[in-house]
Design an enzyme around this catalytic site. Structure first.
Site, PDB file in Angstrom:
ATOM      1  N   HIS A   1       0.639  -1.175  -0.231  1.00  0.00           N
ATOM      2  CA  HIS A   1       0.162   0.154  -0.084  1.00  0.00           C
ATOM      3  C   HIS A   1       0.769   0.980  -0.101  1.00  0.00           C
ATOM      4  CE1 HIS A   1      -3.658  -2.110   0.663  1.00  0.00           C
ATOM      5  NE2 HIS A   1      -2.969  -2.984   1.539  1.00  0.00           N
TER       6      HIS A   1
ATOM      7  N   ASN B   1     -10.270  -2.895   2.450  1.00  0.00           N
ATOM      8  CA  ASN B   1      -9.968  -2.806   0.991  1.00  0.00           C
ATOM      9  C   ASN B   1     -11.125  -2.854   0.306  1.00  0.00           C
ATOM     10  OD1 ASN B   1      -6.889  -3.189   1.180  1.00  0.00           O
ATOM     11  ND2 ASN B   1      -7.493  -5.557   1.063  1.00  0.00           N
TER      12      ASN B   1
ATOM     13  N   HIS C   1      -3.932   0.861  11.871  1.00  0.00           N
ATOM     14  CA  HIS C   1      -3.896  -0.347  12.648  1.00  0.00           C
ATOM     15  C   HIS C   1      -5.249  -0.927  12.838  1.00  0.00           C
ATOM     16  CE1 HIS C   1      -2.331  -3.371  15.003  1.00  0.00           C
ATOM     17  NE2 HIS C   1      -1.531  -2.775  15.908  1.00  0.00           N
TER      18      HIS C   1
HETATM   19 FE1  HDD Z   1      -2.498  -4.919   5.563  1.00  0.00          FE
HETATM   20  C1  HDD Z   1      -0.951  -1.860   5.445  1.00  0.00           C
HETATM   21  C2  HDD Z   1      -5.409  -3.716   4.458  1.00  0.00           C
HETATM   22  C3  HDD Z   1      -3.748  -8.005   5.435  1.00  0.00           C
HETATM   23  C4  HDD Z   1       0.308  -5.930   7.055  1.00  0.00           C
HETATM   24  N1  HDD Z   1      -3.112  -2.918   4.970  1.00  0.00           N
HETATM   25  C5  HDD Z   1      -2.248  -1.896   5.057  1.00  0.00           C
HETATM   26  C6  HDD Z   1      -3.187  -0.609   4.404  1.00  0.00           C
HETATM   27  C7  HDD Z   1      -4.275  -1.470   4.137  1.00  0.00           C
HETATM   28  C8  HDD Z   1      -4.316  -2.655   4.528  1.00  0.00           C
HETATM   29  C9  HDD Z   1      -5.453  -0.622   3.442  1.00  0.00           C
HETATM   30  C10 HDD Z   1      -2.541   0.606   4.193  1.00  0.00           C
HETATM   31  C11 HDD Z   1      -2.920   1.323   5.376  1.00  0.00           C
HETATM   32  C12 HDD Z   1      -2.402   2.849   5.090  1.00  0.00           C
HETATM   33  O1  HDD Z   1      -2.949   3.577   3.896  1.00  0.00           O
HETATM   34  O2  HDD Z   1      -1.519   3.313   5.499  1.00  0.00           O
HETATM   35  N2  HDD Z   1      -4.109  -5.735   5.057  1.00  0.00           N
HETATM   36  C13 HDD Z   1      -5.300  -4.932   4.550  1.00  0.00           C
HETATM   37  C14 HDD Z   1      -6.475  -5.714   4.481  1.00  0.00           C
HETATM   38  C15 HDD Z   1      -6.016  -7.108   4.723  1.00  0.00           C
HETATM   39  C16 HDD Z   1      -4.675  -6.856   4.887  1.00  0.00           C
HETATM   40  C17 HDD Z   1      -7.872  -5.395   3.969  1.00  0.00           C
HETATM   41  C18 HDD Z   1      -6.711  -8.250   4.785  1.00  0.00           C
HETATM   42  C19 HDD Z   1      -8.063  -8.495   5.221  1.00  0.00           C
HETATM   43  N3  HDD Z   1      -1.954  -6.611   6.167  1.00  0.00           N
HETATM   44  C20 HDD Z   1      -2.507  -7.850   6.112  1.00  0.00           C
HETATM   45  C21 HDD Z   1      -1.802  -8.908   6.739  1.00  0.00           C
HETATM   46  C22 HDD Z   1      -0.748  -8.375   7.436  1.00  0.00           C
HETATM   47  C23 HDD Z   1      -0.680  -7.000   6.840  1.00  0.00           C
HETATM   48  C24 HDD Z   1      -2.276 -10.371   7.102  1.00  0.00           C
HETATM   49  C25 HDD Z   1       0.693  -9.069   8.105  1.00  0.00           C
HETATM   50  C26 HDD Z   1       0.460 -10.003   8.737  1.00  0.00           C
HETATM   51  N4  HDD Z   1      -0.647  -4.120   6.127  1.00  0.00           N
HETATM   52  C27 HDD Z   1       0.219  -4.679   6.656  1.00  0.00           C
HETATM   53  C28 HDD Z   1       1.704  -3.753   7.026  1.00  0.00           C
HETATM   54  C29 HDD Z   1       0.980  -2.474   6.465  1.00  0.00           C
HETATM   55  C30 HDD Z   1      -0.332  -2.688   5.541  1.00  0.00           C
HETATM   56  C31 HDD Z   1       2.896  -4.497   6.588  1.00  0.00           C
HETATM   57  C32 HDD Z   1       1.966  -1.822   5.420  1.00  0.00           C
HETATM   58  C33 HDD Z   1       2.206  -0.387   5.845  1.00  0.00           C
HETATM   59  C34 HDD Z   1       1.485  -0.561   7.147  1.00  0.00           C
HETATM   60  O3  HDD Z   1       0.877  -1.341   7.409  1.00  0.00           O
HETATM   61  O4  HDD Z   1       1.314   0.796   7.623  1.00  0.00           O
HETATM   62  O5  HDD Z   1       1.817  -3.696   8.407  1.00  0.00           O
END
Ligand code: HDD
Length: 722
Positions: free
Chosen positions: A100, A173, A364
């Site tokens: 993202h 999402n 978060h």
């Molecule tokens: Fe995630 C970012 C949505 C599963 C780990 N995620 C992130 C963002 C969105 C989502 C919209 C961007 C937020 C922003 O605008 O800053 N992610 C989802 C959805 C998931 C999902 C809808 C499943 C239903 N994500 C998911 C899993 C993991 C992560 C299973 C880790 C085990 N996601 C992350 C992250 C991010 C992230 C690495 C990258 C940047 C951030 O968090 O801030 O922690």
């Protein structure tokens, strides 16, 4: 008096800003204030009329020349001004989000429709008309920060509610399911979807071997990949897509009663998409297409709106479905459990600074407030760990909650102390609890129906500690089939084309075959066979997994064909003009569209003014080349013999129309402009309208615009070489 290299006088700090300089600085006097945007005021900085200084506040006399030993001599290390400036510059970049990374955001307000305390004690839903500030970030998933907006990808839809009981982040999402069922698989999935490690190709896309290798080996991804191959993956704009919390959450009322919910965002302007050829072309012509649309909509006061809804399942109903509520690869079909609307969000203010607000915002799924709680969805549970952890490396330490955009509007006090970039100056002597030195402050708040401290729902758990996937998570194809069955004929064709396009780029034949035989054949044999024949794979013999009985076979709520708003608000129409165009028809269209909340843009052979048939001057908003038809929802050509004559000999004008036709857009041509349609051998249809005056075509043109695309034209449009 300092001089720049041309010997011109540079303005001094005590020169008063001119009115036009002041007009250019709109950052602090924006409308649509709320408690959160007001709290940001303390941190906003406006340099208009101010002296240029160092970070220590020392006024700078010369920002053009390094301190040197003589005009041609070596630079001196003692030049603290040059060193400070360059050092800060050297560290301007922070790591982008691992997923993202590409995104854009806006401030807004959420208004609750009613007192929903029968459902949840969350205070932001406790009163009709209650307003809560929000900050929303939309994103793509795969590409880096500078990648294009219109790639085929999932879109992030992350909302931070600054409630009066703390921040609630709904990090969702634009698709209601996910690729995997357990968070432990997330790094594998992301490594597969990201550009390949040896050549970092492709950017922002999924047409490569590692992605299809992974998803063809992981059948639980089948349902989500169907969504990703559908039109949902190429939204027309951020305000034309739904949002989903995906996981099942819990909500708790004042008496401690818990229910399961799925969160939905429903865009007021309906759900509609780009077509694939258009999406690819926009990625080159305007990589900021979605970002620009959101920004301009808000600047123009055409505020994007979304309704928040929930599907509610009583505790007793947890096991009544033919899928597991805890499985994030499943939806609850809306025909089984309708979405109940709780309130409306309006995005009404752009950020002042992209980095400080959008880039530093950190969301978060673990940020919840009293009245909301988690379910045991193993994907959600893993996310609860990942998001704080990632901010620590992205934002340089555990104090990222102190960044202005992330701070709650609710007061915050605890005994967490120190660490990198601490901004709060904590008074008091006792940073521990219990304490008697500071009279025990800050103190715990017992849980209560309103205004209480957070308490986790006391779910009873009795289990063995095991690494095992529940048997109830084992059906990977029924809902992929449900999605396929629910699509319109046009949508089905797009899905077939998307799989064929993507898999044609996969070098390894065994991966193409595995996707067709092990995945697609278990979703639908027509889909599998049609894709197979387009990618050089022998047709599949049949499914490899026995289909399971399903509670419903079609869900109309899944098809975009059923999700249009019925009006043309916010739609953009290109008006092609040249010397000799009928200016009155242009003016009439413009005001008719404005009445319906839609807008026009005049595109000319160049940016220079044209002279209309009645001798007036019309200035194009853009040259045709700068704003091609791919950036609009429809095209209008007024009459005017000279103008039409010029367009007939102008390849760009002809291409403009052909491309709009190919992309199934409504086109209206008046008077002499009919010759363009005849010359291009285009067949009038329900969206290609020919008339002598606006009155003759207006109703059909607006109706076609509301339907967004002329799907019936699609087979004919394939023959168009645009
Ligand atoms: Fe995630 C970012 C949505 C599963 C780990 N995620 C992130 C963002 C969105 C989502 C919209 C961007 C937020 C922003 O605008 O800053 N992610 C989802 C959805 C998931 C999902 C809808 C499943 C239903 N994500 C998911 C899993 C993991 C992560 C299973 C880790 C085990 N996601 C992350 C992250 C991010 C992230 C690495 C990258 C940047 C951030 O968090 O801030 O922690």
């Amino acid at each position: 008096m300092p001089f720049d290299t041309d010997g011109e006088k540079t303005p001094m700090a005590d020169d008063k800003p001119t009115p036009s300089e002041l007009a250019g600085t709109d950052t602090t006097d924006r409308q649509n204030r709320n408690a959160k945007t007001d709290s940001l005021e303390t941190f906003r900085s406006d340099a208009t009329g101010q002296a240029l200084t160092s970070n220590q506040g020392v006024k700078i006399a010369d920002n053009q020349n390094t301190l040197k030993a003589g005009p041609r001599g070596p630079s001196l290390l003692e030049d603290f001004l040059m060193r400070e400036k360059i050092t800060h510059f050297d560290h301007e970049r922070i790591p982008e989000r691992i997923v993202h990374a590409r995104g854009t955001a806006a401030h807004g307000v959420f208004v609750s429709y009613a007192n929903h305390s029968w459902l949840t004690k969350a205070s932001f839903l406790a009163e009709a008309g209650k307003e809560t500030p929000v900050f929303v970030r939309f994103s793509t998933v795969q590409g880096p920060r500078g990648s294009a907006d219109t790639v085929r990808d999932v879109r992030g839809f992350a909302t931070k509610f600054y409630t009066d009981e703390g921040n609630f982040d709904l990090v969702g999402n634009n698709m209601p399911v996910f690729f995997i069922q357990d968070a432990i698989k997330f790094p594998d999935f992301v490594h597969a979807v990201k550009p390949e490690p040896h050549n970092e190709i492709p950017t922002g896309a999924t047409n490569h071997d590692t992605f299809w290798d992974f998803v063809s080996l992981v059948p639980e991804s089948a349902h989500m990949v169907m969504w990703a191959m559908s039109d949902r993956a190429i939204p027309r704009s951020y305000r034309a897509m739904e949002g989903f919390g995906i996981h099942t959450f819990r909500v708790i009322d004042g008496e401690g009663r818990s229910r399961f919910v799925k969160f939905h965002w429903k865009p007021v302007s309906g759900v509609y998409s780009l077509v694939w050829d258009e999406a690819q072309k926009i990625a080159g012509k305007d990589p900021d297409f979605h970002r620009r649309d959101l920004w301009e909509a808000i600047e123009n006061g055409d505020y994007p709106e979304y309704e928040l809804g929930v599907q509610i399942v009583e505790e007793e109903g947890e096991h009544k479905f033919d899928f597991d509520l805890l499985d994030p690869t499943k939806i609850i079909p809306e025909e089984l459990v309708p979405v109940q609307k709780l309130g409306r969000m309006t995005l009404n203010r752009n950020p002042d600074n992209f980095f400080s607000e959008t880039e530093q915002s950190s969301f978060h799924p673990g940020h919840i407030v009293p009245g909301i709680d988690f379910s045991n969805d193993p994907l959600l549970q893993g996310r609860l760990f990942s998001y704080t952890d990632t901010q620590i490396s992205r934002l340089g330490g555990p104090n990222f909650h102190e960044l202005p955009i992330n701070r709650p509007v609710a007061p915050l006090h605890n005994n967490q102390r120190d660490a990198m970039h601490r901004m709060t100056i904590d008074k008091g002597r006792a940073a521990y609890e219990p304490n008697s030195i500071d009279n025990g402050w800050p103190k715990e708040t017992p849980p209560a129906a309103q205004g209480g401290g957070f308490e986790s729902y006391p779910e009873r758990i009795e289990a063995h500690k095991i690494r095992q996937r529940s048997e109830s998570f084992s059906d990977h194809f029924s809902q992929a089939t449900l999605f396929w069955n629910s699509m319109s004929e046009a949508e089905k064709e797009h899905i077939i084309s998307a799989y064929a396009f993507e898999l044609s780029s996969v070098d390894r034949m065994h991966i193409r075959e595995r996707e067709v035989y092990q995945i697609l054949a278990n979703i639908d044999m027509t889909l599998a066979t049609r894709v197979a024949e387009k990618i050089g794979v022998a047709p599949p013999a049949g499914p490899t997994v026995a289909p399971r009985p399903s509670q419903i076979s079609i869900s109309p709520a899944l098809s975009e064909a059923n999700l249009l708003s019925g009006n043309i608000k916010s739609r953009k129409v290109a008006v092609m003009i040249a010397d000799g165009s009928d200016g009155q028809a242009v003016a009439a269209l413009k005001s008719a569209l404005m009445e319906e909340g839609a807008m026009t843009m005049l595109v000319g052979p160049s940016a220079a003014p044209v002279r209309t048939a009645d001798g007036n001057e019309l200035t194009p908003d853009a040259p045709m080349r700068g704003k091609p038809s791919i950036m609009f929802d429809a095209v209008f050509v007024p009459g005017g013999a000279d103008a039409v004559q010029a367009m007939m000999g102008d390849g760009e004008a002809l291409h403009y129309l052909l491309e709009a036709y190919k992309h199934l857009k409504p086109i209206a041509v008046l008077g002499e402009a009919k010759d363009l349609i005849i010359g291009l051998k285009l067949q009038p249809d329900e969206g290609l309208l020919v008339g002598s005056g606006l009155d003759q075509v207006k109703a059909d043109f607006f109706a076609a615009l509301a339907r967004h695309r002329i799907w019936a034209r699609e087979p004919r449009a394939k023959a168009i070489p645009a």
